[in-house]
Every structure is written in structure tokens, then in C-alpha cells.
Design an enzyme around this catalytic site. Structure first.
Site, mmCIF file in Angstrom:
data_model
loop_
_atom_site.group_PDB
_atom_site.id
_atom_site.type_symbol
_atom_site.label_atom_id
_atom_site.label_comp_id
_atom_site.label_asym_id
_atom_site.label_seq_id
_atom_site.Cartn_x
_atom_site.Cartn_y
_atom_site.Cartn_z
ATOM 1 N N HIS B 79 -6.665 -0.512 -6.624
ATOM 2 C CA HIS B 79 -5.656 -0.829 -7.636
ATOM 3 C C HIS B 79 -6.318 -1.387 -8.888
ATOM 4 O O HIS B 79 -7.508 -1.711 -8.888
ATOM 5 C CB HIS B 79 -4.600 -1.814 -7.099
ATOM 6 C CG HIS B 79 -5.095 -3.204 -6.825
ATOM 7 N ND1 HIS B 79 -5.565 -3.617 -5.588
ATOM 8 C CD2 HIS B 79 -5.210 -4.295 -7.625
ATOM 9 C CE1 HIS B 79 -5.905 -4.898 -5.641
ATOM 10 N NE2 HIS B 79 -5.714 -5.331 -6.870
ATOM 11 N N GLU B 130 -1.180 -3.821 -10.113
ATOM 12 C CA GLU B 130 -0.811 -5.211 -9.855
ATOM 13 C C GLU B 130 -0.557 -5.871 -11.207
ATOM 14 O O GLU B 130 -1.290 -5.631 -12.172
ATOM 15 C CB GLU B 130 -1.970 -5.920 -9.126
ATOM 16 C CG GLU B 130 -1.678 -7.378 -8.799
ATOM 17 C CD GLU B 130 -2.851 -8.071 -8.072
ATOM 18 O OE1 GLU B 130 -3.980 -7.538 -8.089
ATOM 19 O OE2 GLU B 130 -2.614 -9.154 -7.505
#
Lengths: 134, 134
Positions: B79, B130
Site C-alpha cells: 500500500h 492508507e
């Protein structure tokens, strides 16, 4: 040896939609699409305060992004780019440590007009790494 | 809305080897492994001049990294994390634009002790994002 993270490149299936999403939904500073014929991509640069995101879309039949999008139709992170001061010194150190440099091992001129090399993802935790001399 | 790129997280099949490679071959500043029991990961932070790389390795049976490494045995980029000033305002704006927030939509305390949320990769070009409030 590696310096700044120059950019994260994300291959996208719809460049206009991805650019609009970064501009309107994520509220980032998004540039105009730029065709990079030599690299087989159309690029949109997203300027963050400390680095860049590059949205990549295939340009031409031989685009290196085309196969990636066939395997990942929704898109995905294609590579990350680290800056180095001396790309030939970096290459030689990497090769001495057993890492594979893609292509013929000679730097090419990248999308920013600087010499770049790509390292084999299998040697770097499944992660395609570009090195750019700055 | 989004600010700095806080970090790029790379899931790795061998944390010790990956940390040694970033320290010795890539010549980066590499920290000691840290167990994050609440997040099911052991993390090694790599400090670049402008951002961080986080090497992630599964910790415990319920680790969110375990399935990723089963699908990507060589590892891969897991991520990227963007900073936001106000995570609840960011969440509400994203939801209003139709983006899906993972889990119950409430921020959790992330690995840096700050509130975080994850966005659905299918809504963001196959890229797990995120958001971290800073």
C-alpha cells in the site's frame, strides 16, 4: 546510495478518470496528460508536497504498461523510483551484489530527461525499482 | 486534501534479507525490526530524505500480510499512505464521492500512533491507499 523517492508510478485503466479522482476526490495538484512516445506511456504527474505520483497509461502497441494492465485490469502500482547521484556507480555496486539490471544494463534517458535504469523485481521483493540520476 | 506521501509499504517474504539489502546494497538508513502486534506485522522502517519505506512481514496467524504473500510469494508493494489533516473530513468527502472505506469506516490507531483509514483498492486504480491524520 539511494536518495529521495522520486515518484510512485501507478498504471491506470482510465487516465482521465484517475486524474479527475486525484484532483477532485483526493484534492491533489494534478497536471495535464503528457505523451512520452519514447517510453510508450501517457503520463499524468501528481505533485505532492514531498514527492510525485505518476499515473501511467499505455501509448502505442509496444507500451510496457499494456501487459501489466492485462494482468491487472483495475490498475496497480507499477514501480517506485529512487534517486541516485551516480547511476553508473549505482549500477556497478548493484551488479557486484548480484542484482539484475533490466535491458542491456546501460542507462536510458527517462521521462524526466535524466538517465534511468530498472532493477529486476525478483531481486527486490517483487517490486520494480527505477533508479534515476539527479 | 491529501498532503505528503507518508510511506510506501512493501510486503517481503524474508524481512532480514530485505532489510540487509536496503542497508547494504541500496545503502539506505534502515531501522531495527519492530513488532506491531495490533496490526499483525513486523515492520522495518527505511528513512529516505523525503519519505519512508516500510518493509512488512506477517506477525501472528491473522496478519493482513499473510494472504498477500501467499498470492505474491516474492513480495510486492502492499500500500501507499497519504497524509491528511483531518481524517474524518477526508473520509466523509471520499464517501460522498462514492469511494469505499475498508472495515467499519471508523479510523483506527495506526502503526505510528495516529488515526488511519484504508480505502478500497478497486476504487483507486488497484492501489490500496492508507490515509493517516498528521
Amino acid at each position: 546510495m539511494i536518495g529521495r523517492l522520486n515518484h510512485v508510478a501507478i498504471a491506470v485503466p482510465d487516465l482521465e478518470a484517475a486524474a479527475a479522482q486525484y484532483r477532485d476526490t483526493l484534492g491533489a495538484e494534478v497536471g495535464a496528460p503528457q505523451d512520452e512516445l519514447d517510453h510508450g506511456v501517457t503520463v499524468v504527474f501528481i505533485t505532492l508536497p514531498n514527492t510525485k505520483i505518476e499515473l501511467l497509461y499505455p501509448l502505442g502497441d509496444a507500451s510496457p504498461i499494456r501487459g501489466f494492465l492485462e494482468k491487472n485490469p483495475a490498475g496497480g502500482i507499477h514501480h517506485i523510483c529512487y534517486e541516485v547521484d551516480d547511476i553508473l556507480a549505482a549500477r556497478d555496486r548493484l551488479k557486484a551484489d548480484g542484482a539484475r539490471v533490466l535491458g542491456d544494463g546501460e542507462p536510458r534517458i527517462g521521462a524526466h530527461g535524466k538517465p534511468v535504469l530498472f532493477l529486476h523485481p525478483k531481486d527486490f521483493n517483487g517490486c520494480l525499482i527505477e533508479l534515476e540520476e539527479v
